[in-house]
Design an enzyme around this catalytic site. Structure first.
Site, PDB file in Angstrom:
ATOM      1  N   HIS A   5     -31.436  24.470   2.770  1.00  0.00           N
ATOM      2  CA  HIS A   5     -32.462  24.873   1.809  1.00  0.00           C
ATOM      3  C   HIS A   5     -31.877  25.138   0.424  1.00  0.00           C
ATOM      4  O   HIS A   5     -30.837  25.754   0.294  1.00  0.00           O
ATOM      5  CB  HIS A   5     -33.145  26.141   2.338  1.00  0.00           C
ATOM      6  CG  HIS A   5     -34.219  26.662   1.448  1.00  0.00           C
ATOM      7  ND1 HIS A   5     -34.227  27.950   0.964  1.00  0.00           N
ATOM      8  CD2 HIS A   5     -35.332  26.064   0.958  1.00  0.00           C
ATOM      9  CE1 HIS A   5     -35.309  28.115   0.209  1.00  0.00           C
ATOM     10  NE2 HIS A   5     -35.991  26.994   0.190  1.00  0.00           N
ATOM     11  N   HIS A  41     -34.093  25.865  -9.009  1.00  0.00           N
ATOM     12  CA  HIS A  41     -35.187  26.623  -8.398  1.00  0.00           C
ATOM     13  C   HIS A  41     -35.663  27.739  -9.311  1.00  0.00           C
ATOM     14  O   HIS A  41     -36.833  27.836  -9.626  1.00  0.00           O
ATOM     15  CB  HIS A  41     -34.755  27.202  -7.039  1.00  0.00           C
ATOM     16  CG  HIS A  41     -35.892  27.790  -6.266  1.00  0.00           C
ATOM     17  ND1 HIS A  41     -36.504  28.977  -6.619  1.00  0.00           N
ATOM     18  CD2 HIS A  41     -36.550  27.347  -5.171  1.00  0.00           C
ATOM     19  CE1 HIS A  41     -37.480  29.234  -5.764  1.00  0.00           C
ATOM     20  NE2 HIS A  41     -37.530  28.262  -4.876  1.00  0.00           N
TER      21      HIS A  41
END
Length: 273
Positions: A5, A41
């Site tokens: 992830h 992110h």
């Protein structure tokens, strides 16, 4: 598929594959003109993770190409699938087509090397909003126009917004998508989420009448959640700790039922028991 992830730097890619990932998820941010700009992110992100790793998108693609090209000194044989988590929330809905076009051109040049012995990994385009489905259209039409329609064999789809599965199905119909569909379900590891929608997605996958080929659950960090996910018969587990997923897959309850996918496993084919 053990999906590492939030892998947004080349060093993290090596780290996650080293821990057992055969797949990575990478965040893609866009500039105001709908160009893919960074693998990034930002805040907030999963608990226990640093949110700030960032690489220029095209530099990431070049490194990813090396990591997935047999014979290259940086080659990782295990790395077979990449999920691009497309952060299109910053774009207007009418920019989705352009984003798809620009994404395709970037991948064609920097990852697929214009079709000349580029990277071999399968790619999933993961879109957060159903009304950005024209990104898929733009992507497909661009590869066709550039004479590389064959590369679409390596491309699959996901809508990551946890929408109602019947709405997801309708959106794929609008986009003309008939296969290569992964369905994600999940939430940040800071919060808890039940498995009811995962089970609905698995039921759609196994019905033979739905559009879903594979199901993955995110972000799965605990041993108990890993076991629950496997018991629900998911195809992929997205995790911050791939070594934990590997550990659970080696338990007696799972080692005869599951194995880690290899390049020979078609990620667009529904597994039949």
């Amino acid at each position: 598929w053990i999906m590492g992830h939030m892998v947004n730097s080349l060093a993290q890619m090596d780290e996650f594959v080293g821990l057992g990932s055969n797949s990575i998820e990478t965040d893609v941010s866009f500039d105001k003109q709908a160009n893919p700009e960074y693998t990034y992110h930002g805040v907030p992100c999963d608990c226990g993770r640093s949110c700030g790793h960032s690489t220029k998108f095209n530099d990431f693609l070049k490194g990813l190409r090396k990591a997935t090209t047999p014979g290259d000194s940086k080659y990782h044989e295990k790395l077979i699938l990449v999920v691009f988590d497309l952060k299109t929330g910053s774009l207007y809905d009418n920019q989705a087509y352009d984003a798809g076009t620009k994404l395709a051109k970037n991948l064609l040049q920097h990852y697929w090397n214009n079709g000349n012995n580029g990277g071999r990994a399968y790619i999933i385009l993961s879109i957060p909003k159903l009304n950005h489905y024209k990104l898929i259209t733009g992507f497909k039409e661009t590869l066709k126009n550039e004479g590389h329609e064959d590369l679409l064999e390596k491309v699959g789809h996901d809508f990551s917004g946890n929408d109602d599965i019947s709405e997801v199905q309708k959106t794929y119909n609008k986009a003309g998508v008939t296969g290569h569909v992964w369905q994600s379900d999940g939430i940040t590891n800071c919060l808890l989420r039940g498995l009811s929608r995962v089970k609905a997605a698995v039921a759609n996958r196994d019905s033979g009448r739905g559009i879903i080929n594979k199901v993955y659950y995110w972000t799965v960090d605990k041993r108990s959640t890993t076991r629950d996910s496997l018991d629900a018969k998911v195809d992929g587990i997205m995790t911050n700790y791939p070594d934990i997923t590997v550990e659970i897959l080696n338990e007696d309850a799972y080692k005869t039922k599951f194995r880690i996918a290899t390049y020979e496993d078609n990620p667009w084919e529904t597994f039949k028991e």
